[in-house]
Enzyme design. Structure first.
Site, PDB file in Angstrom:
ATOM      1  N   GLY A 118      69.419   3.637  19.361  1.00  0.00           N
ATOM      2  CA  GLY A 118      70.250   2.443  19.485  1.00  0.00           C
ATOM      3  C   GLY A 118      69.517   1.198  19.949  1.00  0.00           C
ATOM      4  O   GLY A 118      70.130   0.273  20.491  1.00  0.00           O
ATOM      5  N   SER A 119      68.204   1.127  19.703  1.00  0.00           N
ATOM      6  CA  SER A 119      67.494  -0.088  20.147  1.00  0.00           C
ATOM      7  C   SER A 119      67.939  -1.296  19.316  1.00  0.00           C
ATOM      8  O   SER A 119      68.000  -2.416  19.828  1.00  0.00           O
ATOM      9  CB  SER A 119      65.975   0.100  20.084  1.00  0.00           C
ATOM     10  N   ASN A 120      68.263  -1.078  18.052  1.00  0.00           N
ATOM     11  CA  ASN A 120      68.789  -2.195  17.239  1.00  0.00           C
ATOM     12  C   ASN A 120      70.195  -2.576  17.687  1.00  0.00           C
ATOM     13  O   ASN A 120      70.536  -3.766  17.720  1.00  0.00           O
ATOM     14  CB  ASN A 120      68.767  -1.835  15.751  1.00  0.00           C
ATOM     15  N   MET A 145      72.052   7.514  10.158  1.00  0.00           N
ATOM     16  CA  MET A 145      71.275   8.306   9.212  1.00  0.00           C
ATOM     17  C   MET A 145      72.179   9.147   8.310  1.00  0.00           C
ATOM     18  O   MET A 145      72.034  10.355   8.190  1.00  0.00           O
ATOM     19  CB  MET A 145      70.280   9.194   9.975  1.00  0.00           C
ATOM     20  N   ARG A 146      73.116   8.458   7.656  1.00  0.00           N
ATOM     21  CA  ARG A 146      74.071   9.168   6.808  1.00  0.00           C
ATOM     22  C   ARG A 146      74.487   8.246   5.668  1.00  0.00           C
ATOM     23  O   ARG A 146      74.626   7.040   5.884  1.00  0.00           O
ATOM     24  CB  ARG A 146      75.283   9.521   7.680  1.00  0.00           C
ATOM     25  N   ASN A 176      72.594  -2.754   6.062  1.00  0.00           N
ATOM     26  CA  ASN A 176      71.704  -1.763   6.676  1.00  0.00           C
ATOM     27  C   ASN A 176      70.341  -2.387   6.937  1.00  0.00           C
ATOM     28  O   ASN A 176      69.917  -3.309   6.235  1.00  0.00           O
ATOM     29  CB  ASN A 176      71.533  -0.577   5.720  1.00  0.00           C
ATOM     30  N   HIS A 188      66.244  -1.159   7.371  1.00  0.00           N
ATOM     31  CA  HIS A 188      65.376  -0.010   7.078  1.00  0.00           C
ATOM     32  C   HIS A 188      63.926  -0.396   7.362  1.00  0.00           C
ATOM     33  O   HIS A 188      63.481  -1.477   6.975  1.00  0.00           O
ATOM     34  CB  HIS A 188      65.556   0.407   5.608  1.00  0.00           C
TER      35      HIS A 188
HETATM   36  C1  GAR Z   1      65.333   1.867  12.920  1.00  0.00           C
HETATM   37  O1  GAR Z   1      63.944   1.724  12.740  1.00  0.00           O
HETATM   38  C2  GAR Z   1      66.054   1.684  11.607  1.00  0.00           C
HETATM   39  O2  GAR Z   1      65.470   0.736  10.769  1.00  0.00           O
HETATM   40  C3  GAR Z   1      65.958   3.071  11.016  1.00  0.00           C
HETATM   41  O3  GAR Z   1      66.194   3.923  12.109  1.00  0.00           O
HETATM   42  C4  GAR Z   1      65.674   3.312  13.295  1.00  0.00           C
HETATM   43  C5  GAR Z   1      66.732   3.387  14.358  1.00  0.00           C
HETATM   44  O4  GAR Z   1      66.225   2.968  15.589  1.00  0.00           O
HETATM   45  N1  GAR Z   1      66.896   3.259   9.945  1.00  0.00           N
HETATM   46  C6  GAR Z   1      66.654   3.991   8.862  1.00  0.00           C
HETATM   47  O5  GAR Z   1      65.617   4.616   8.702  1.00  0.00           O
HETATM   48  C7  GAR Z   1      67.765   3.982   7.812  1.00  0.00           C
HETATM   49  N2  GAR Z   1      67.362   4.646   6.631  1.00  0.00           N
HETATM   50  P1  GAR Z   1      67.235   2.581  16.772  1.00  0.00           P
HETATM   51  O6  GAR Z   1      68.235   3.734  16.888  1.00  0.00           O
HETATM   52  O7  GAR Z   1      66.372   2.475  17.995  1.00  0.00           O
HETATM   53  O8  GAR Z   1      67.913   1.295  16.403  1.00  0.00           O
END
Ligand code: GAR
Length: 198
Positions: A12-14, A90-91, A107, A109
């Protein structure tokens, strides 16, 4: 103020970057709901600390994806959510959510799509020994990281760079880029000068 729901499965850093940007007035949006498919993930702790409502559903408890998504949709409609923002969710998203939110599911990525879709994009880029990679923000369709691209930003991969370092730099880029591009979308601007492809 645009009402949004953030979907997250992991650290959940984003999500945190969006919470912080919203609190500072840099993102004209209210995060009304955090949806997760993983009980106990740290994104949920971040949501609770920010006093944001959470909805946690385990897909294994439902007979089908449409049944699972129908429960989510009910909550989204109740809260009058305008945009779904995926942040490490991730779904795949199915028609039950895509149909009522056309071009309103976004999204992020950690690669320059169409390169390295799916899981562990950073590991995939390192294994391919690319000299540059980056971050993509795109509209979601039924595919895996395949929808129309809204914005991309590139970074060089330093010679001999390890995973920890590259991951740190990509995350820092994401945390800066996601609020900025979402702001442009919510205020009707055109993110990164790109035009929509549909
Ligand atoms: C992020 O790097 C995001 O871009 C990626 O998962 C990570 C989640 O980090 N998403 C994907 O790969 C989607 N296909 P976070 O939980 O610290 O935000």
């Amino acid at each position: 103020m645009t009402k949004i729901a953030v979907f997250a499965s992991g650290q959940g850093s984003n999500l945190q970057a969006l919470i912080d940007a919203s609190a500072k007035g840099e993102l004209p949006a209210r995060i009304e709901l955090v949806v997760s498919d993983r009980r106990g993930c740290y994104a949920l702790t971040r949501a609770e600390e920010a006093a944001i409502e959470t909805l946690v559903l385990s897909p294994a408890d439902y007979e089908s994806r449409s049944q699972y998504e129908a429960i989510i949709l009910e909550k989204l409609l109740e809260l009058q959510i305008e945009y779904l923002v995926l942040a490490g969710f991730m779904r795949l998203i199915g028609p039950t959510l895509l149909a009522p939110y056309p071009e309103r599911i976004i999204n992020i990525h950690p690669s320059l799509l169409p390169l390295f879709p799916g899981k562990d994009a950073i590991g995939q880029a390192l294994a391919a020994e690319v000299t540059e990679t980056g971050v993509t923000i795109h509209y979601v369709d039924e595919g895996m990281d395949t929808g129309p691209i809204i914005a991309q930003e590139r970074i060089s991969v330093n010679p001999g760079e390890d995973r920890r370092s590259l991951e740190g730099r990509i995350h820092a880029l994401e945390h800066h880029l996601y609020p900025k591009v979402l702001k442009q979308i919510f205020t009707g601007g055109n993110a990164n000068g790109k035009t929509r492809t549909n």
